[in-house]
Design an enzyme around this catalytic site. Sequence first.
Site, PDB file in Angstrom:
ATOM      1  N   HIS A   1       0.839  -1.192   0.000  1.00  0.00           N
ATOM      2  CA  HIS A   1       0.000   0.000   0.000  1.00  0.00           C
ATOM      3  C   HIS A   1       0.881   1.252   0.000  1.00  0.00           C
ATOM      4  O   HIS A   1       0.944   1.966  -0.989  1.00  0.00           O
ATOM      5  CB  HIS A   1      -0.933  -0.051   1.210  1.00  0.00           C
ATOM      6  CG  HIS A   1      -2.029   0.971   1.216  1.00  0.00           C
ATOM      7  ND1 HIS A   1      -2.223   1.862   0.191  1.00  0.00           N
ATOM      8  CD2 HIS A   1      -2.997   1.242   2.131  1.00  0.00           C
ATOM      9  CE1 HIS A   1      -3.270   2.625   0.478  1.00  0.00           C
ATOM     10  NE2 HIS A   1      -3.752   2.278   1.639  1.00  0.00           N
TER      11      HIS A   1
ATOM     12  N   HIS B   1      -1.469   0.128 -11.411  1.00  0.00           N
ATOM     13  CA  HIS B   1      -2.400   0.430 -10.326  1.00  0.00           C
ATOM     14  C   HIS B   1      -3.624  -0.448 -10.488  1.00  0.00           C
ATOM     15  O   HIS B   1      -4.100  -0.647 -11.598  1.00  0.00           O
ATOM     16  CB  HIS B   1      -2.790   1.908 -10.354  1.00  0.00           C
ATOM     17  CG  HIS B   1      -3.480   2.363  -9.100  1.00  0.00           C
ATOM     18  ND1 HIS B   1      -4.809   2.115  -8.860  1.00  0.00           N
ATOM     19  CD2 HIS B   1      -3.002   3.014  -8.016  1.00  0.00           C
ATOM     20  CE1 HIS B   1      -5.117   2.619  -7.678  1.00  0.00           C
ATOM     21  NE2 HIS B   1      -4.056   3.161  -7.142  1.00  0.00           N
TER      22      HIS B   1
ATOM     23  N   ASP C   1       2.882   7.309  -7.391  1.00  0.00           N
ATOM     24  CA  ASP C   1       4.152   7.189  -6.686  1.00  0.00           C
ATOM     25  C   ASP C   1       5.368   7.361  -7.595  1.00  0.00           C
ATOM     26  O   ASP C   1       6.479   7.521  -7.109  1.00  0.00           O
ATOM     27  CB  ASP C   1       4.251   5.808  -6.009  1.00  0.00           C
ATOM     28  CG  ASP C   1       3.231   5.649  -4.906  1.00  0.00           C
ATOM     29  OD1 ASP C   1       3.093   6.584  -4.094  1.00  0.00           O
ATOM     30  OD2 ASP C   1       2.566   4.597  -4.864  1.00  0.00           O
TER      31      ASP C   1
END
Lengths: 281, 281
Positions: free
Chosen positions: B122, B161, B217
């Site tokens: 996560h 994702h 990210d």
Amino acid sequence: VVAYLSGYVQHRIQHSATCNCRDTLHQVVQIASVIATYARMQQGKEYIAPRTDLSHGANFLYMFKGQEPDPLEGEIMDKCLLLHAEHGFNASTFTSRVVASTLSTCYCSISAAMGALYGSLHGGANEKVVAMIEAIGTVDNVRQWVNDALDRKERIMGMGHRVYEAKDPRSIVMEDYLLKLSEKHNDHRYYEILKEIETVFRERMEEKGKPIYPNVDFYSGAVYLMLGIQPILFTPLFAAGRVSGWLAHILEQRVDNRLFRPRALYSGHEPREYIPIEERT
Amino acid sequence: VVAYLSGYVQHRIQHSATCNCRDTLHQVVQIASVIATYARMQQGKEYIAPRTDLSHGANFLYMFKGQEPDPLEGEIMDKCLLLHAEHGFNASTFTSRVVASTLSTCYCSISAAMGALYGSLHGGANEKVVAMIEAIGTVDNVRQWVNDALDRKERIMGMGHRVYEAKDPRSIVMEDYLLKLSEKHNDHRYYEILKEIETVFRERMEEKGKPIYPNVDFYSGAVYLMLGIQPILFTPLFAAGRVSGWLAHILEQRVDNRLFRPRALYSGHEPREYIPIEERT
């Protein structure tokens, strides 16, 4: 209610960044030890080291009271922890699995599960049952009290369970323990009040055709009281029992892990125009 | 990685037994303040009080660095927190809702969500992207490094994702911020390495017909580095942003609450005979 204790437990188990879950069986024991020790310290008493010749439950009573419990009490305490150990995908266990699915540590998972147990829809019902017994006072008051409560559409604590449509099998065992402890102490007050509540409640439910029966919390609070355990420790003891189930679920989750990531369906407003906050009325 | 910080945050927010969630907006601000202060104290510096005339993100940089950030940096930091604020039923948000569904406090919910964010599936990917940049070193090394990693069937961090089948829209904004910061500091090293990784990775994925694109990210770690923030603070900052989303979900859960209590389907062994532990081989 569990906050001050679960907070304490968290301080002990939280601060390890690495975690091998196969080695964490010690947590199962530690939580009961922490509860016993914390309760002693609240009373200004010294820590008592655990013994290796007692069962987990008997050891808890020994560390809590400072003297070895008699075999019946030790066995009942042990079975109480066992009866609370596992119960499928209840909210705290489900929490522990969602956290575990991120590959977080089992410390984080268990800490999160305790947070769920703190919620009034999950933990704490046996405390409320005990408060109900004290509010009722005597067996003669039960019928009136229960009828009044139901007429006011209030919930009777310790009744009903999301999973069971019959009497929770754990409550049958708990009832038996309460009877044994009542006989041992020659004090049937809790037992008689609870049986009368169960009877009156069932009569009322049968009138409405609703099959609602006692759950594990209905008799467990009185059992703990007769073991000399104060209500504030009931939910921490739930955690002490359930931690073995949480750990088992965490390990199972890791065997074939997939991150919990549900999709949400939007059910809100249609698109609305943005109004700057200073222009809103 | 987040443990030492999330542990610290928990100590501050955990120990309130009562909790009115409508009053907890201060948590949104507190977490960023705690991170800034903690990072300063790690460096032996003094606490700096927040200012009322700065945005939340600019305030974080001010409390963290001890001097007012320039407007571009303040705005970028603020938007980074905003981009991380909410993202549907991700694992930590889902955790916070499961805990909230027991009617536990929002402190317990948020603490549990942080535990989920600590999991490597996560939180933490932007730290690993930054480590990848350092391992690669120069833009000329990228093609060889990425090809070698993919040939070894290793994951390229910051790619893909569960929800998106196109480029994560947040990563498009992050890429723009990284470009602006690179121009401001006249240092395009991070930007060029990341763009080259994205290019080589996309070529390889197109060969395989797999549409995998950068997620939030991929660029965020480099953005934080160029804002002067060390990698160990990346996941805590994720929590500082996401806490507003967690709180919003907790409040939404309470509006029409139902305890999360999934049923499990047994998929294990057929009944087996019990063998006492001392007789097992």
